[in-house]
Motif scaffolding. Structure first.
Motif, short mmCIF file in Angstrom:
data_model
loop_
_atom_site.label_atom_id
_atom_site.label_comp_id
_atom_site.label_asym_id
_atom_site.label_seq_id
_atom_site.Cartn_x
_atom_site.Cartn_y
_atom_site.Cartn_z
N VAL A 14 0.77 -1.33 -0.10
CA VAL A 14 0.06 -0.01 -0.14
C VAL A 14 0.89 1.23 0.17
O VAL A 14 2.13 1.26 0.67
N GLU A 75 -10.65 7.57 -3.00
CA GLU A 75 -9.28 6.81 -2.90
C GLU A 75 -8.03 7.52 -3.10
O GLU A 75 -6.77 6.82 -3.04
N TYR A 108 -14.28 2.73 4.55
CA TYR A 108 -13.27 1.84 5.06
C TYR A 108 -12.03 3.07 5.63
O TYR A 108 -12.05 4.04 5.22
N ASP A 110 -7.67 3.69 5.40
CA ASP A 110 -6.63 3.17 4.83
C ASP A 110 -5.45 2.64 5.83
O ASP A 110 -4.70 1.54 5.73
N TYR A 133 -8.29 -6.79 8.33
CA TYR A 133 -7.50 -6.74 7.00
C TYR A 133 -7.77 -7.65 6.09
O TYR A 133 -7.97 -7.73 5.03
N GLY A 136 -10.70 -7.18 4.08
CA GLY A 136 -10.70 -6.13 3.33
C GLY A 136 -11.45 -4.96 3.92
O GLY A 136 -11.67 -4.13 3.08
N LYS A 139 -7.04 -1.14 4.72
CA LYS A 139 -6.15 -1.18 3.64
C LYS A 139 -4.52 -1.68 4.46
O LYS A 139 -3.97 -2.26 3.60
N ALA A 140 -4.55 -1.32 5.71
CA ALA A 140 -3.14 -1.61 6.39
C ALA A 140 -3.38 -1.36 7.83
O ALA A 140 -4.38 -0.72 8.26
#
Length: 279
Positions: A14, A75, A108, A110, A133, A136, A139-140
């Motif tokens: 990522v 995004e 979500y 990141d 994680y 999903g 992201k991290a």
């Protein structure tokens, strides 16, 4: 690192901006919303908050208004929040994540972090982060304020390695051993309180270096962070300061200057000691 959109690649692939805005101790209200919106308008793509800050709703509003003003997509932003000590535990961490998402008005995050390494609690919280994680939902995942022994203990049992360790980091607290450990294990170090809550802005060494580049002492510190390979998230609510903080991509400190700043280290904290948490 050439501009505000430049990124580091975390150990899970990522991309995270090297530079962002923090909102610690910024209360809910128009000032907070405007600060986040203004930062995004001026090119910031990284926003850091936490449940304990009590301002996720305002941050979320600022994010949505900033996206509209900057004409970018969700995004393109990198948004971080953190689970607080009282919610550490498997089910309680999962619930805390949902609460943060709801307050931020996002689908979500990141990056989601364990805020402090509370003994006996962070491993269950980490299992919850791993679940989020794997599903999903985030992201991290990473940690905050972990010392070397905390990281070693966590990684003994973890399925997934933290991507980030966000810690107090400034010229009076350089944490060289921790930084080297994180580098060896491909864990990105991130600085909170990079300006030591303003306590370093009159330092003669920093002011001397700043005069050479026609910059402020704050800009010299932030540039030092970046050249040390540390993601940094200075806090500000004033538009001129938000712009000034980010104006650190047009000069490079020499090795001698970097060394002079390193020598300011006194292992001095303005925040709590992670080995003695009583909150």
């Amino acid at each position: 690192m050439k501009n505000l959109q430049d990124t580091t690649i975390l150990n899970n692939g990522v991309k995270m901006p090297w530079f962002g805005i923090g909102v610690f101790k910024v209360e809910e209200g128009p000032e907070l919303v405007n600060a986040v919106k203004t930062a995004i308008k001026h090119g910031y793509r990284c926003v850091d908050t936490a449940a304990i800050y009590g301002n996720e709703e305002g941050v979320g509003q600022g994010i949505h208004e900033g996206i509209e003003v900057a004409e970018i997509s969700r995004e393109e932003l990198f948004v971080t929040s953190k689970v607080w000590n009282s919610d550490l535990g498997y089910e309680s961490t999962l619930a805390a994540y949902e609460t943060s998402l709801q307050k931020l008005g996002l689908e979500y995050l990141d990056l989601y972090l364990i805020h402090w390494p509370v003994d006996g609690k962070y491993k269950e919280a980490w299992r919850a982060l791993e679940t989020l994680y794997k599903e999903g939902r985030v992201k991290a995942i990473g940690v905050s304020n972990f010392q070397i022994h905390h990281l070693e203990d966590l990684m003994n049992d973890a399925e997934i390695k933290p991507v980030i360790n966000q810690v107090e980091y400034h010229p009076r607290l350089t944490q060289k051993a921790l930084q080297e450990f994180c580098r060896e294990h491909d864990i990105q170090l991130e600085a909170w309180s990079p300006l030591m809550q303003g306590q370093l802005l009159d330092n003669p060494v920093l002011k001397d270096i700043a005069s050479k580049y026609h910059k402020s002492a704050a800009q010299i510190i932030l540039r030092w962070d970046l050249q040390n390979g540390v993601v940094t998230i200075p806090k500000s609510t004033k538009e001129h300061r938000i712009i000034e903080n980010a104006s650190v991509f047009d000069f490079t400190l020499t090795k001698d200057e970097m060394d002079r700043i390193d020598q300011l280290n006194q292992n001095h904290r303005v925040g709590p000691d992670p080995d003695h948490i009583d909150f």
